[in-house]
Design a protein around this motif. Structure first.
Motif, mmCIF file in Angstrom:
data_model
loop_
_atom_site.group_PDB
_atom_site.id
_atom_site.type_symbol
_atom_site.label_atom_id
_atom_site.label_comp_id
_atom_site.label_asym_id
_atom_site.label_seq_id
_atom_site.Cartn_x
_atom_site.Cartn_y
_atom_site.Cartn_z
ATOM 1 N N ASN A 2 9.910 10.050 3.615
ATOM 2 C CA ASN A 2 9.699 8.831 2.853
ATOM 3 C C ASN A 2 8.307 8.244 3.114
ATOM 4 O OD1 ASN A 2 10.488 6.982 1.008
ATOM 5 N ND2 ASN A 2 11.748 5.778 2.384
ATOM 6 N N ASP A 3 7.871 8.312 4.387
ATOM 7 C CA ASP A 3 6.534 7.810 4.730
ATOM 8 C C ASP A 3 5.454 8.635 4.053
ATOM 9 O OD1 ASP A 3 7.499 5.754 6.299
ATOM 10 O OD2 ASP A 3 7.412 6.930 8.162
ATOM 11 N N ASP A 4 5.667 9.962 3.999
ATOM 12 C CA ASP A 4 4.697 10.850 3.350
ATOM 13 C C ASP A 4 4.568 10.514 1.870
ATOM 14 O OD1 ASP A 4 2.892 13.049 3.339
ATOM 15 O OD2 ASP A 4 4.469 14.292 2.426
ATOM 16 N N GLU A 6 5.232 7.614 0.459
ATOM 17 C CA GLU A 6 4.578 6.299 0.344
ATOM 18 C C GLU A 6 3.074 6.416 0.551
ATOM 19 O OE1 GLU A 6 6.447 3.469 2.933
ATOM 20 O OE2 GLU A 6 8.380 3.632 1.911
ATOM 21 N N ASN A 7 2.663 7.269 1.489
ATOM 22 C CA ASN A 7 1.229 7.484 1.720
ATOM 23 C C ASN A 7 0.561 8.101 0.493
ATOM 24 O OD1 ASN A 7 1.328 6.436 4.294
ATOM 25 N ND2 ASN A 7 1.596 8.432 5.281
ATOM 26 N N LYS A 8 1.247 9.071 -0.105
ATOM 27 C CA LYS A 8 0.706 9.711 -1.305
ATOM 28 C C LYS A 8 0.604 8.721 -2.465
ATOM 29 C CE LYS A 8 2.033 14.443 -0.264
ATOM 30 N NZ LYS A 8 2.820 15.609 -0.653
ATOM 31 N N ALA A 10 0.260 5.477 -2.193
ATOM 32 C CA ALA A 10 -0.815 4.542 -1.852
ATOM 33 C C ALA A 10 -2.171 5.174 -2.139
ATOM 34 C CB ALA A 10 -0.707 4.127 -0.392
ATOM 35 N N LEU A 11 -2.327 6.455 -1.783
ATOM 36 C CA LEU A 11 -3.586 7.158 -2.038
ATOM 37 C C LEU A 11 -3.846 7.271 -3.538
ATOM 38 C CD1 LEU A 11 -5.986 8.698 -0.874
ATOM 39 C CD2 LEU A 11 -4.576 10.775 -0.928
ATOM 40 N N THR A 13 -2.726 5.294 -5.835
ATOM 41 C CA THR A 13 -3.018 3.940 -6.317
ATOM 42 C C THR A 13 -4.479 3.590 -6.071
ATOM 43 O OG1 THR A 13 -0.748 3.259 -5.899
ATOM 44 C CG2 THR A 13 -2.363 1.513 -6.136
ATOM 45 N N GLU A 14 -4.995 3.935 -4.897
ATOM 46 C CA GLU A 14 -6.406 3.684 -4.585
ATOM 47 C C GLU A 14 -7.320 4.462 -5.526
ATOM 48 O OE1 GLU A 14 -7.328 4.403 -0.484
ATOM 49 O OE2 GLU A 14 -5.629 3.208 0.204
#
Length: 63
Positions: A2-4, A6-8, A10-11, A13-14
């Protein structure tokens, strides 16, 4: 896992935010360039009109 994810997200989105900013800059540059082209065309038409008028007066004064 789940963290992976979310990180993807977020990336991504940036990256989308960065691309949006770049596209906004390109649109602004494009609009500025269109304005410059319109101005140059106007100056060219004005110069042509002045030259044609001057040529007509020159032709008329030689008769």
């Amino acid at each position: 896992m789940n963290d992976d994810l979310e990180n993807k997200v977020a990336l991504l989105t940036e990256k989308v935010d960065s691309l949006s900013t770049q596209i906004a800059g390109l649109v602004e540059a494009w609009n500025t360039a269109r304005g410059v082209v319109r101005f140059v065309k106007f100056i060219g038409m004005l110069a042509t009109a002045v030259t044609a008028t001057w040529a007509l007066f020159q032709l008329g004064s030689h008769k």
